[in-house]
Design a protein around this motif. Sequence first.
Motif, PDB file in Angstrom:
ATOM      1  N   ASN A 133     -33.074 -43.836 -37.927  1.00 33.77           N
ATOM      2  CA  ASN A 133     -32.150 -44.905 -37.557  1.00 33.77           C
ATOM      3  C   ASN A 133     -30.706 -44.406 -37.548  1.00 33.77           C
ATOM      4  OD1 ASN A 133     -30.620 -45.709 -40.151  1.00 33.77           O
ATOM      5  ND2 ASN A 133     -32.752 -45.682 -40.839  1.00 33.77           N
ATOM      6  N   PRO A 134     -29.820 -45.048 -36.781  1.00 32.73           N
ATOM      7  CA  PRO A 134     -28.447 -44.559 -36.617  1.00 32.73           C
ATOM      8  C   PRO A 134     -27.616 -44.579 -37.892  1.00 32.73           C
ATOM      9  CG  PRO A 134     -28.714 -46.680 -35.542  1.00 32.73           C
ATOM     10  CD  PRO A 134     -30.080 -46.210 -35.916  1.00 32.73           C
ATOM     11  N   ILE A 135     -27.962 -45.444 -38.855  1.00 28.91           N
ATOM     12  CA  ILE A 135     -27.212 -45.472 -40.114  1.00 28.91           C
ATOM     13  C   ILE A 135     -27.510 -44.212 -40.915  1.00 28.91           C
ATOM     14  CG2 ILE A 135     -26.782 -46.725 -42.250  1.00 28.91           C
ATOM     15  CD1 ILE A 135     -25.834 -48.185 -39.744  1.00 28.91           C
ATOM     16  N   ASP A 136     -28.818 -43.917 -41.113  1.00 26.85           N
ATOM     17  CA  ASP A 136     -29.200 -42.699 -41.827  1.00 26.85           C
ATOM     18  C   ASP A 136     -28.625 -41.469 -41.125  1.00 26.85           C
ATOM     19  OD1 ASP A 136     -30.538 -44.011 -43.781  1.00 26.85           O
ATOM     20  OD2 ASP A 136     -32.550 -43.431 -43.166  1.00 26.85           O
ATOM     21  N   GLU A 137     -28.687 -41.466 -39.799  1.00 27.18           N
ATOM     22  CA  GLU A 137     -28.207 -40.318 -39.033  1.00 27.18           C
ATOM     23  C   GLU A 137     -26.705 -40.134 -39.214  1.00 27.18           C
ATOM     24  OE1 GLU A 137     -30.024 -38.791 -35.050  1.00 27.18           O
ATOM     25  OE2 GLU A 137     -28.480 -40.266 -34.573  1.00 27.18           O
ATOM     26  N   THR A 138     -25.956 -41.229 -39.208  1.00 28.89           N
ATOM     27  CA  THR A 138     -24.496 -41.164 -39.383  1.00 28.89           C
ATOM     28  C   THR A 138     -24.145 -40.657 -40.778  1.00 28.89           C
ATOM     29  OG1 THR A 138     -24.140 -42.964 -37.810  1.00 28.89           O
ATOM     30  CG2 THR A 138     -22.357 -42.509 -39.360  1.00 28.89           C
ATOM     31  N   GLU A 139     -24.806 -41.213 -41.807  1.00 28.46           N
ATOM     32  CA  GLU A 139     -24.538 -40.779 -43.180  1.00 28.46           C
ATOM     33  C   GLU A 139     -24.948 -39.321 -43.376  1.00 28.46           C
ATOM     34  OE1 GLU A 139     -26.681 -43.754 -45.367  1.00 28.46           O
ATOM     35  OE2 GLU A 139     -24.895 -45.045 -45.549  1.00 28.46           O
ATOM     36  N   TYR A 140     -26.021 -38.924 -42.711  1.00 22.53           N
ATOM     37  CA  TYR A 140     -26.503 -37.538 -42.783  1.00 22.53           C
ATOM     38  C   TYR A 140     -25.455 -36.581 -42.218  1.00 22.53           C
ATOM     39  CZ  TYR A 140     -29.568 -33.541 -41.568  1.00 22.53           C
ATOM     40  OH  TYR A 140     -30.136 -32.308 -41.443  1.00 22.53           O
ATOM     41  N   ILE A 141     -24.904 -36.921 -41.060  1.00 15.08           N
ATOM     42  CA  ILE A 141     -23.877 -36.069 -40.440  1.00 15.08           C
ATOM     43  C   ILE A 141     -22.663 -35.953 -41.352  1.00 15.08           C
ATOM     44  CG2 ILE A 141     -22.196 -35.993 -38.543  1.00 15.08           C
ATOM     45  CD1 ILE A 141     -24.397 -37.072 -36.700  1.00 15.08           C
ATOM     46  N   LEU A 142     -22.254 -37.060 -41.964  1.00 18.45           N
ATOM     47  CA  LEU A 142     -21.098 -37.019 -42.864  1.00 18.45           C
ATOM     48  C   LEU A 142     -21.362 -36.121 -44.077  1.00 18.45           C
ATOM     49  CD1 LEU A 142     -19.969 -40.769 -42.835  1.00 18.45           C
ATOM     50  CD2 LEU A 142     -18.767 -38.821 -41.816  1.00 18.45           C
ATOM     51  N   LYS A 143     -22.592 -36.184 -44.611  1.00 18.86           N
ATOM     52  CA  LYS A 143     -22.934 -35.333 -45.762  1.00 18.86           C
ATOM     53  C   LYS A 143     -22.950 -33.860 -45.377  1.00 18.86           C
ATOM     54  CE  LYS A 143     -25.554 -38.722 -48.435  1.00 18.86           C
ATOM     55  NZ  LYS A 143     -26.868 -39.111 -48.986  1.00 18.86           N
ATOM     56  N   LEU A 144     -23.495 -33.574 -44.205  1.00 21.08           N
ATOM     57  CA  LEU A 144     -23.505 -32.182 -43.738  1.00 21.08           C
ATOM     58  C   LEU A 144     -22.085 -31.670 -43.541  1.00 21.08           C
ATOM     59  CD1 LEU A 144     -26.380 -32.102 -41.080  1.00 21.08           C
ATOM     60  CD2 LEU A 144     -26.425 -31.198 -43.404  1.00 21.08           C
ATOM     61  N   LEU A 145     -21.244 -32.470 -42.915  1.00 22.70           N
ATOM     62  CA  LEU A 145     -19.858 -32.068 -42.707  1.00 22.70           C
ATOM     63  C   LEU A 145     -19.151 -31.869 -44.045  1.00 22.70           C
ATOM     64  CD1 LEU A 145     -18.807 -34.367 -39.713  1.00 22.70           C
ATOM     65  CD2 LEU A 145     -19.199 -31.895 -39.668  1.00 22.70           C
ATOM     66  N   GLY A 146     -19.453 -32.755 -45.004  1.00 18.00           N
ATOM     67  CA  GLY A 146     -18.862 -32.604 -46.334  1.00 18.00           C
ATOM     68  C   GLY A 146     -19.264 -31.295 -46.979  1.00 18.00           C
ATOM     69  N   HIS A 147     -20.532 -30.898 -46.773  1.00 14.81           N
ATOM     70  CA  HIS A 147     -21.013 -29.636 -47.346  1.00 14.81           C
ATOM     71  C   HIS A 147     -20.291 -28.449 -46.737  1.00 14.81           C
ATOM     72  CE1 HIS A 147     -23.772 -26.626 -48.946  1.00 14.81           C
ATOM     73  NE2 HIS A 147     -23.818 -26.108 -47.725  1.00 14.81           N
ATOM     74  N   TRP A 148     -20.236 -28.404 -45.410  1.00 15.23           N
ATOM     75  CA  TRP A 148     -19.654 -27.227 -44.754  1.00 15.23           C
ATOM     76  C   TRP A 148     -18.126 -27.187 -44.857  1.00 15.23           C
ATOM     77  CZ3 TRP A 148     -23.045 -23.703 -44.252  1.00 15.23           C
ATOM     78  CH2 TRP A 148     -24.364 -23.983 -43.897  1.00 15.23           C
ATOM     79  N   LEU A 149     -17.499 -28.373 -44.932  1.00 11.11           N
ATOM     80  CA  LEU A 149     -16.034 -28.425 -45.006  1.00 11.11           C
ATOM     81  C   LEU A 149     -15.535 -28.472 -46.447  1.00 11.11           C
ATOM     82  CD1 LEU A 149     -15.504 -31.068 -42.175  1.00 11.11           C
ATOM     83  CD2 LEU A 149     -14.890 -28.642 -42.050  1.00 11.11           C
ATOM     84  N   GLU A 177      -9.526 -19.108 -35.658  1.00 10.92           N
ATOM     85  CA  GLU A 177      -9.095 -18.395 -36.856  1.00 10.92           C
ATOM     86  C   GLU A 177      -8.284 -19.281 -37.783  1.00 10.92           C
ATOM     87  OE1 GLU A 177     -10.180 -15.381 -37.545  1.00 10.92           O
ATOM     88  OE2 GLU A 177     -11.310 -15.503 -35.677  1.00 10.92           O
ATOM     89  N   SER A 178      -7.673 -20.360 -37.268  1.00 14.58           N
ATOM     90  CA  SER A 178      -6.891 -21.259 -38.109  1.00 14.58           C
ATOM     91  C   SER A 178      -7.818 -22.223 -38.831  1.00 14.58           C
ATOM     92  CB  SER A 178      -5.891 -22.051 -37.263  1.00 14.58           C
ATOM     93  OG  SER A 178      -6.570 -22.955 -36.423  1.00 14.58           O
ATOM     94  N   GLU A 179      -7.342 -22.796 -39.950  1.00 15.18           N
ATOM     95  CA  GLU A 179      -8.162 -23.738 -40.716  1.00 15.18           C
ATOM     96  C   GLU A 179      -8.494 -24.968 -39.877  1.00 15.18           C
ATOM     97  OE1 GLU A 179      -8.018 -26.299 -44.891  1.00 15.18           O
ATOM     98  OE2 GLU A 179      -6.630 -24.636 -44.579  1.00 15.18           O
ATOM     99  N   GLU A 180      -7.505 -25.438 -39.114  1.00 13.44           N
ATOM    100  CA  GLU A 180      -7.712 -26.611 -38.268  1.00 13.44           C
ATOM    101  C   GLU A 180      -8.726 -26.316 -37.167  1.00 13.44           C
ATOM    102  OE1 GLU A 180      -4.800 -28.102 -35.150  1.00 13.44           O
ATOM    103  OE2 GLU A 180      -4.317 -29.377 -36.847  1.00 13.44           O
ATOM    104  N   GLY A 181      -8.596 -25.143 -36.546  1.00 10.36           N
ATOM    105  CA  GLY A 181      -9.524 -24.759 -35.485  1.00 10.36           C
ATOM    106  C   GLY A 181     -10.938 -24.578 -36.010  1.00 10.36           C
ATOM    107  N   THR A 182     -11.041 -24.002 -37.227  1.00  9.22           N
ATOM    108  CA  THR A 182     -12.356 -23.816 -37.843  1.00  9.22           C
ATOM    109  C   THR A 182     -13.006 -25.160 -38.144  1.00  9.22           C
ATOM    110  OG1 THR A 182     -11.702 -21.714 -38.843  1.00  9.22           O
ATOM    111  CG2 THR A 182     -13.581 -22.840 -39.822  1.00  9.22           C
ATOM    112  N   SER A 183     -12.212 -26.108 -38.659  1.00 14.88           N
ATOM    113  CA  SER A 183     -12.741 -27.440 -38.961  1.00 14.88           C
ATOM    114  C   SER A 183     -13.258 -28.112 -37.697  1.00 14.88           C
ATOM    115  CB  SER A 183     -11.649 -28.309 -39.599  1.00 14.88           C
ATOM    116  OG  SER A 183     -11.256 -27.796 -40.853  1.00 14.88           O
TER     117      SER A 183
END
Length: 322
Positions: A133-149, A177-183
Amino acid sequence: MAKPQPLGSRFSKNIKAIEQTNSDREQPAEKTAQQKVDPCKIVPSIFQPRRYFDRESLLELQASIQQLGILEPLVVRAATGKSDEYELIGGERRWRCAKELKLQTVPIVIVELSDEEAYLAALHDNSHREDLNPIDETEYILKLLGHWLKLEVEGVKSLLYRLRNQKASGNVSTDGESEEGTSMEIVARVIGQVKKGLTPISFIETRLPLLKLPEEILAAIRTGEIEYTKAKSIAKIDDPEKRIEILAQAIDEKWSVKEIQNWRKEQSQGAEIKEAEETPTIRIGRTMKKLKSSKAWENPSKWKKIQALLMKIEQELAPEGN
């Protein structure tokens, strides 16, 4: 800052075990090195997207496990910083059933996976699922981004809105190479890998607002009772009791988005007619009732504005010549 790699790079040696253990039905396991551990020593992985599991399906699996036991082992990896705990990679339905049945041990196969490989394994598994479902998928993406960022979820949201604003103004850096570009690169890659065709901008504009929906709406989307396009329309009903009532009716009668919109339009027109037919006494009484129940005086900024309006009313009511 580590970057998630494209799907299919370094985890092929473990993918067969992961695919087998994610099967929806119990099958005899191939002979392999197994151990048994207390299911309470296994923790779910942040890389797994699913948070809602159909209750009836779990009960069916519990009945199978009670009769035959767990025939296919869970796939786990060593939990970071915990010598006696394991992180679940595959077999979450079995794990949930084992805990529900209070089993003392479950069979496991331990694999060596880095964060990147665990992430890729979850992506591979998720690519075969169409009912997330789109709620789980949205929260999942946020958690993944939190992990990598290396950010908390709220920090991820702030970053996404900032990047969107910078992109709109043309000030965002594309320099990897910049932090912003990497994000920006990480955001685009993770979102694109989890949901093909979804861009960072469309994720921000269409997915993040879903998490602000009323709790009963979120629950209905999570359980698959209603599509999120219909749910968003129902969420625009201000009265909580009426919103819950219409949500149930829309689910039971399988209303379309158009039918929900027509209902809201009819209610709005009816309210306008009713308000036009009200006598001055009723209108004043209703407004005063709203003012008292709002306790606006507890909000200094709002109360200051209301006081100014009350002063204007008093001036209009003052006898001429005073």
